[in-house]
Design a protein around this motif. Structure first.
Motif, PDB file in Angstrom:
ATOM      1  N   LEU A  45       0.810  -1.208   0.000  1.00 48.30           N
ATOM      2  CA  LEU A  45       0.000   0.000   0.000  1.00 48.30           C
ATOM      3  C   LEU A  45       0.854   1.275   0.000  1.00 48.30           C
ATOM      4  O   LEU A  45       0.345   2.366  -0.242  1.00 48.30           O
ATOM      5  CB  LEU A  45      -0.959  -0.008   1.195  1.00 48.30           C
ATOM      6  N   ASP A  46       2.170   1.103   0.263  1.00 51.11           N
ATOM      7  CA  ASP A  46       3.076   2.242   0.109  1.00 51.11           C
ATOM      8  C   ASP A  46       3.237   2.593  -1.365  1.00 51.11           C
ATOM      9  O   ASP A  46       3.548   3.730  -1.706  1.00 51.11           O
ATOM     10  CB  ASP A  46       4.466   1.913   0.672  1.00 51.11           C
ATOM     11  N   TYR A  47       3.056   1.586  -2.195  1.00 54.95           N
ATOM     12  CA  TYR A  47       3.284   1.797  -3.629  1.00 54.95           C
ATOM     13  C   TYR A  47       1.979   1.942  -4.405  1.00 54.95           C
ATOM     14  O   TYR A  47       1.908   2.623  -5.414  1.00 54.95           O
ATOM     15  CB  TYR A  47       4.135   0.661  -4.207  1.00 54.95           C
ATOM     16  N   VAL A  48       0.978   1.194  -3.977  1.00 56.67           N
ATOM     17  CA  VAL A  48      -0.344   1.364  -4.587  1.00 56.67           C
ATOM     18  C   VAL A  48      -1.232   1.936  -3.485  1.00 56.67           C
ATOM     19  O   VAL A  48      -1.673   1.214  -2.597  1.00 56.67           O
ATOM     20  CB  VAL A  48      -0.922   0.024  -5.088  1.00 56.67           C
ATOM     21  N   VAL A  49      -1.461   3.212  -3.539  1.00 60.22           N
ATOM     22  CA  VAL A  49      -2.167   3.855  -2.433  1.00 60.22           C
ATOM     23  C   VAL A  49      -3.677   3.647  -2.595  1.00 60.22           C
ATOM     24  O   VAL A  49      -4.263   4.053  -3.599  1.00 60.22           O
ATOM     25  CB  VAL A  49      -1.843   5.360  -2.377  1.00 60.22           C
ATOM     26  N   PRO A  50      -4.280   2.977  -1.614  1.00 56.27           N
ATOM     27  CA  PRO A  50      -5.713   2.666  -1.743  1.00 56.27           C
ATOM     28  C   PRO A  50      -6.600   3.843  -1.341  1.00 56.27           C
ATOM     29  O   PRO A  50      -6.188   4.710  -0.577  1.00 56.27           O
ATOM     30  CB  PRO A  50      -5.893   1.510  -0.766  1.00 56.27           C
ATOM     31  N   ASP A  51      -7.828   3.834  -1.854  1.00 61.76           N
ATOM     32  CA  ASP A  51      -8.812   4.823  -1.425  1.00 61.76           C
ATOM     33  C   ASP A  51      -9.440   4.388  -0.110  1.00 61.76           C
ATOM     34  O   ASP A  51      -9.810   5.201   0.704  1.00 61.76           O
ATOM     35  CB  ASP A  51      -9.900   4.966  -2.497  1.00 61.76           C
ATOM     36  N   PHE A  52      -9.581   3.065   0.019  1.00 61.49           N
ATOM     37  CA  PHE A  52     -10.202   2.529   1.235  1.00 61.49           C
ATOM     38  C   PHE A  52      -9.405   1.326   1.736  1.00 61.49           C
ATOM     39  O   PHE A  52      -8.861   0.559   0.936  1.00 61.49           O
ATOM     40  CB  PHE A  52     -11.643   2.069   0.965  1.00 61.49           C
ATOM     41  N   VAL A  53      -9.389   1.171   3.028  1.00 63.42           N
ATOM     42  CA  VAL A  53      -8.780  -0.017   3.623  1.00 63.42           C
ATOM     43  C   VAL A  53      -9.832  -0.673   4.514  1.00 63.42           C
ATOM     44  O   VAL A  53     -10.513   0.005   5.278  1.00 63.42           O
ATOM     45  CB  VAL A  53      -7.544   0.363   4.475  1.00 63.42           C
ATOM     46  N   HIS A  54      -9.975  -1.991   4.333  1.00 64.54           N
ATOM     47  CA  HIS A  54     -10.921  -2.736   5.164  1.00 64.54           C
ATOM     48  C   HIS A  54     -10.178  -3.824   5.903  1.00 64.54           C
ATOM     49  O   HIS A  54      -9.275  -4.438   5.351  1.00 64.54           O
ATOM     50  CB  HIS A  54     -12.004  -3.411   4.312  1.00 64.54           C
ATOM     51  N   VAL A  55     -10.597  -4.052   7.112  1.00 63.16           N
ATOM     52  CA  VAL A  55     -10.001  -5.156   7.864  1.00 63.16           C
ATOM     53  C   VAL A  55     -10.994  -6.299   7.875  1.00 63.16           C
ATOM     54  O   VAL A  55     -12.157  -6.142   8.266  1.00 63.16           O
ATOM     55  CB  VAL A  55      -9.675  -4.727   9.316  1.00 63.16           C
ATOM     56  N   LEU A  56     -10.518  -7.423   7.385  1.00 62.98           N
ATOM     57  CA  LEU A  56     -11.353  -8.624   7.357  1.00 62.98           C
ATOM     58  C   LEU A  56     -10.867  -9.538   8.467  1.00 62.98           C
ATOM     59  O   LEU A  56      -9.694  -9.901   8.522  1.00 62.98           O
ATOM     60  CB  LEU A  56     -11.213  -9.305   5.990  1.00 62.98           C
ATOM     61  N   ALA A  57     -11.772  -9.870   9.356  1.00 60.88           N
ATOM     62  CA  ALA A  57     -11.401 -10.780  10.434  1.00 60.88           C
ATOM     63  C   ALA A  57     -12.567 -11.707  10.710  1.00 60.88           C
ATOM     64  O   ALA A  57     -13.722 -11.263  10.740  1.00 60.88           O
ATOM     65  CB  ALA A  57     -11.041  -9.994  11.691  1.00 60.88           C
ATOM     66  N   ASP A  58     -12.252 -12.988  10.840  1.00 57.73           N
ATOM     67  CA  ASP A  58     -13.263 -14.007  11.110  1.00 57.73           C
ATOM     68  C   ASP A  58     -14.473 -13.903  10.163  1.00 57.73           C
ATOM     69  O   ASP A  58     -15.616 -13.960  10.581  1.00 57.73           O
ATOM     70  CB  ASP A  58     -13.722 -13.908  12.575  1.00 57.73           C
ATOM     71  N   GLY A  59     -14.177 -13.704   8.891  1.00 55.73           N
ATOM     72  CA  GLY A  59     -15.228 -13.783   7.891  1.00 55.73           C
ATOM     73  C   GLY A  59     -16.090 -12.556   7.710  1.00 55.73           C
ATOM     74  O   GLY A  59     -17.111 -12.610   7.025  1.00 55.73           O
ATOM     75  N   ARG A  60     -15.684 -11.445   8.331  1.00 52.55           N
ATOM     76  CA  ARG A  60     -16.474 -10.210   8.227  1.00 52.55           C
ATOM     77  C   ARG A  60     -15.543  -9.015   8.114  1.00 52.55           C
ATOM     78  O   ARG A  60     -14.416  -9.053   8.581  1.00 52.55           O
ATOM     79  CB  ARG A  60     -17.318 -10.035   9.485  1.00 52.55           C
ATOM     80  N   ILE A  61     -16.064  -7.935   7.515  1.00 54.12           N
ATOM     81  CA  ILE A  61     -15.317  -6.677   7.555  1.00 54.12           C
ATOM     82  C   ILE A  61     -15.565  -6.067   8.939  1.00 54.12           C
ATOM     83  O   ILE A  61     -16.712  -5.773   9.289  1.00 54.12           O
ATOM     84  CB  ILE A  61     -15.828  -5.693   6.463  1.00 54.12           C
ATOM     85  N   VAL A  62     -14.496  -5.896   9.696  1.00 53.47           N
ATOM     86  CA  VAL A  62     -14.693  -5.415  11.061  1.00 53.47           C
ATOM     87  C   VAL A  62     -14.335  -3.937  11.219  1.00 53.47           C
ATOM     88  O   VAL A  62     -14.679  -3.312  12.202  1.00 53.47           O
ATOM     89  CB  VAL A  62     -13.885  -6.242  12.084  1.00 53.47           C
ATOM     90  N   GLU A  63     -13.597  -3.428  10.260  1.00 51.93           N
ATOM     91  CA  GLU A  63     -13.283  -2.016  10.346  1.00 51.93           C
ATOM     92  C   GLU A  63     -12.942  -1.493   8.957  1.00 51.93           C
ATOM     93  O   GLU A  63     -12.310  -2.191   8.164  1.00 51.93           O
ATOM     94  CB  GLU A  63     -12.105  -1.781  11.300  1.00 51.93           C
ATOM     95  N   SER A  64     -13.353  -0.275   8.656  1.00 54.95           N
ATOM     96  CA  SER A  64     -13.033   0.332   7.373  1.00 54.95           C
ATOM     97  C   SER A  64     -12.501   1.729   7.609  1.00 54.95           C
ATOM     98  O   SER A  64     -12.860   2.384   8.584  1.00 54.95           O
ATOM     99  CB  SER A  64     -14.277   0.417   6.476  1.00 54.95           C
ATOM    100  N   GLY A  65     -11.630   2.143   6.714  1.00 55.28           N
ATOM    101  CA  GLY A  65     -11.088   3.486   6.861  1.00 55.28           C
ATOM    102  C   GLY A  65     -10.279   3.850   5.632  1.00 55.28           C
ATOM    103  O   GLY A  65     -10.432   3.228   4.571  1.00 55.28           O
ATOM    104  N   ASP A  66      -9.421   4.852   5.768  1.00 52.45           N
ATOM    105  CA  ASP A  66      -8.585   5.210   4.630  1.00 52.45           C
ATOM    106  C   ASP A  66      -7.187   4.634   4.841  1.00 52.45           C
ATOM    107  O   ASP A  66      -6.979   3.786   5.705  1.00 52.45           O
ATOM    108  CB  ASP A  66      -8.565   6.724   4.425  1.00 52.45           C
ATOM    109  N   LYS A  67      -6.232   5.119   4.106  1.00 54.59           N
ATOM    110  CA  LYS A  67      -4.865   4.605   4.141  1.00 54.59           C
ATOM    111  C   LYS A  67      -4.271   4.557   5.555  1.00 54.59           C
ATOM    112  O   LYS A  67      -3.481   3.681   5.896  1.00 54.59           O
ATOM    113  CB  LYS A  67      -4.016   5.481   3.200  1.00 54.59           C
ATOM    114  N   SER A  68      -4.708   5.503   6.385  1.00 58.04           N
ATOM    115  CA  SER A  68      -4.126   5.580   7.729  1.00 58.04           C
ATOM    116  C   SER A  68      -4.454   4.339   8.565  1.00 58.04           C
ATOM    117  O   SER A  68      -3.706   3.970   9.465  1.00 58.04           O
ATOM    118  CB  SER A  68      -4.611   6.842   8.446  1.00 58.04           C
TER     119      SER A  68
END
Lengths: 488, 252
Positions: free
Chosen positions: B210-233
């Motif tokens: 993600l340092d090289y391909v900067v995403p618009d959104f970042v999602h955390v997938l844990a135990d089969g679900r998206i548990v948190e969403s945000g930006d690059k930070s």
């Protein structure tokens, strides 16, 4: 009757058998023309009749009779891996020919020509894509031999075996049976007794045959065994490439095909023999199909000679075939490149024999077996290094590809090494088309069937490379057609 | 309309539930990074979206450009513009890379009712793409992935993507097993393909891609679900603190 086939015509290349094959076995049509022939049954009298019909000289009749008498004494072969219903040799008709004996292409029965059209070899088409001369064998008689004149100018003899026996008896007498003796094996003996026709090729010293020679064999009449006899002689320093393609119509009965092919390469001569075979394999329930029992052998009689067999086999209910090379001359080279595909209930037991007699002889075997459905595909190969084969080398590679869970692939390599300086190498692999490969292709947009033929094509690459261009295209298409319904 | 709308997706592999109510919306032009610990279901998501056998969807829906994506065969999804860059690209011995790619390219065009390209036209296209992707010509003449290094395989995936021009590209751990130079090459390739009409779903374990391909959104997938969403930070935060403690039900 007159079996003379003395016409020249131009051919539209070798554009293919496979191309005209439809969704199922499209070559399974039957040409409706009147046949003359012998009633079923085999005796000395049958042999004499065949010889008489073909207006053969007495020595030939005796040669046949000798083979027949020998055959009577031979036990029927028994192979571990083939499941063969007993063959009733008295139920087979040993000679069938189209009733009208054609003198030229103009006289050839139109129905017959149509048959060739369907097979993709329009004999009368004079368009000059050329490059390939065809000696087409329809059941037992050659109906048209093309390019004879051009070949004759180069000194090349290319005609039907019957004609060769009459026109070039001294050559035939010298070489016929010199590679595969009449008593060599059960089917070779039977063939020697009753063979009805085939091709004869003679390339004189130093001549490079100006075109690829080709024969399409076709079995048409019901209950007719076909027994071709092919003899190719390449004199010192000559080169020839010969193509053979086969189809048979769809029948419920099993038909017997027992051919003999003999190749003789003298000093520095090279013979390349390519086969694409799709004899009727029987239906998806294992009913019908051709029994293909063929003896093919090449003799590298001179030093530095080379014989190369390349074959792509998709047909026949049962195949028993081991194109072989006797490496007699020093530094002679034998090659065998093979793709054998079996599907449904087909059984194939094929391979090769490389017999090293001369010093520093080399042989290479690349055998690719593809099994699908409930078929069984065996490679059986013999590499023999005789006492005098100093520094001889063999490299064998056998690869099997399995499609589905009910098919089988077997490899039986035999090696006999009597010379301590000889080197024999053998590599074998067995693989499956993996789910990963299928998904990879499909995820790129390629359908399941196309993915299978692509993977199979890749697997066969090494062999297809050895085929003349048009044949390679044809072989590829043939595999595609043969594999239809192999997945899913 | 979202290009991709995943709602409450549940999926099983060999009887075990891996995805447990995953929802995600992606619009054209966006780059989404899906991050998460091993076993969270990241690769399962990619495989379900591209239609691999053995993944059973038990609930939920996936709508792609308004159609039910899950109803399509894998090859139809490809033709509709969905591309999966494999975590482990598959070798196909003896099949020429260019030939393979042309077969794929033309199969997709045919399915869409477009004209197929002949080999000369296709070669021209491929050469243009090679230039953009900075990939050597030699790659074209080899068999598909056969004897390729890890880096070459991944670059070949990106190259295929460049030729096939998908609308939705799913990159499954494309950064795994790459050294920094190879990673940069792959990232350059991806960046070159970013466009307002195209969306990316980048599945990754590490944030370094993600340092090289900067995403618009970042999602955390844990135990089969998206548990948190945000930006690059969010990705940077993850790197600092690890996956532990993020969202509910995330494994320790």
């Amino acid at each position: 009757m007159n079996n003379e086939s003395s016409t020249t015509a131009t051919l539209r290349g070798n554009a293919g058998v496979a191309e005209v094959l439809g969704r199922s076995y499209a070559a399974g049509f039957v040409t409706d023309i009147e046949m003359t022939g012998l009633p079923p049954g085999l005796s000395e009298e049958t042999v004499r009749q065949i010889s008489a019909i073909k207006q053969e000289p007495a020595w030939m009749t005796e040669w046949r009779l000798g083979a027949y008498r020998h055959w009577l004494t031979m036990p029927k072969p028994d192979w571990a891996k083939l499941n063969i219903e007993p063959i009733d040799y008295q139920a087979i008709s040993y000679y069938a020919a189209p009733k009208a004996g054609p003198k030229s292409l103009a006289e050839v029965d139109p129905a017959l020509l149509e048959t060739y059209e369907k097979l993709g070899i329009p004999l009368h088409e004079r368009a000059a894509l050329a490059g390939v001369a065809v000696d087409a064998v329809f059941d037992s008689v050659s109906v048209g031999t093309t390019f004879r004149k051009q070949l004759a100018e180069a000194g090349v003899l290319f005609c039907s075996m019957s004609e060769a026996i009459r026109e070039y008896p001294e050559l035939v007498r010298k070489y016929l049976g010199s590679v595969v003796p009449t008593g060599d094996n059960f089917f070779a003996a039977l063939n020697s007794a009753v063979f009805s026709d085939g091709s004869f090729v003679f390339i004189p010293k130093g001549v490079r045959c100006p075109m690829e020679l080709s024969t399409y064999f076709r079995i048409n009449a019901q209950n007719t065994g076909q027994f071709e006899r092919t003899l190719i002689v390449a004199e010192e320093g000559s080169h020839v490439s010969y193509l053979e393609g086969c189809t048979a119509p769809k029948r419920d009965e099993n038909q017997l095909h027992a051919a003999v092919v003999e190749l003789v390469a003298l000093e520095k001569a090279q013979i390349k023999y390519s086969t694409v075979q799709n004899w009727y394999p029987g239906d998806e329930n294992g009913v019908g199909g051709i029994y293909n029992f063929v003896t093919k052998r090449g003799d590298c009689r001179g030093d530095d000679s080379k014989i190369s067999w390349t074959q792509v086999e998709t047909g026949s209910a049962i195949t028993w075939k081991y194109p072989s090379v006797v490496l007699r001359g020093d530094r002679s080279v034998g090659e065998f490149y093979s793709v054998a595909l079996t599907h449904h209930f087909q059984q194939a037991d094929t391979g090769t024999k490389m017999i090293h007699l001369g010093k520093h002889t080399k042989s290479k075997i690349v055998a690719k077996g593809i099994s699908a459905g409930r078929s069984s595909n065996s490679y059986r190969g013999l590499v023999k290094m005789e006492k005098g084969a100093d520094g001889a080398r063999n490299y064998t590679q056998c690869d099997s590809l399995l499609i589905g869970k009910k098919c089988g692939a077997h490899t039986f390599p035999y090696m006999e090494v009597k010379n301590p300086t000889a080197i024999v190498e053998h590599e074998a692999t067995t693989s499956k088309i993996s789910d990963d490969q299928m998904f990879y292709c499909r995820s790129r947009g390629i359908s399941e069937e196309d993915a299978v033929s692509m993977i199979v094509d890749g697997f066969c690459k090494q062999v297809f490379r050895e085929l003349p261009m048009e044949f390679a295209v044809e072989a590829k298409k043939l595999l595609e057609v043969s594999l239809e319904g192999a997945v899913g | 309309m979202n290009m991709l709308k995943i709602e409450n997706l549940h999926a099983r592999v060999e009887g075990r539930e891996i995805l447990k109510g995953l929802s995600l919306s992606v619009n054209a032009g966006e780059v989404h990074a899906i991050m998460g610990p091993n076993g969270a279901g990241k690769s399962t998501l990619g495989n379900v979206l591209s239609g691999r056998d053995g993944y059973e969807v038990t609930a939920g829906s996936v709508t792609y450009n308004g159609i039910d994506l899950l109803a399509l065969e894998p090859e139809a999804r490809a033709a509709a513009g969905v591309f999966l860059a494999f975590q482990y690209p598959v070798e196909i011995p003896g099949v020429n890379n260019t030939y393979f790619l042309r077969a794929a390219f033309n199969a997709q065009r045919k399915a869409r009712g477009e004209k197929e390209l002949d080999s000369m036209q296709f070669l021209k296209l491929v050469r243009e793409k090679l230039k953009v992707m900075q990939i050597s010509d030699e790659l074209l003449h080899r068999a598909v992935n056969e004897g390729f290094s890890g880096g070459e395989k991944k670059r070949n995936e990106i190259f295929q993507m460049a030729v096939l021009e998908p609308q939705l590209a799913i990159l499954d751990e494309t950064d795994s097993g790459l050294d920094i130079d190879a990673l940069k090459h792959v990232a350059d390739g991806v960046n070159a393909l970013r466009s307002p009409d195209r969306a990316f779903l980048m599945i990754t374990h590490y944030q370094r891609l993600l340092d090289y391909v900067v995403p618009d959104f970042v999602h955390v997938l844990a135990d089969g679900r998206i548990v948190e969403s945000g930006d690059k930070s969010l990705a940077l935060k993850l790197e600092e603190h690890g996956y532990a403690g993020l969202g509910e039900g995330a494994p320790a």
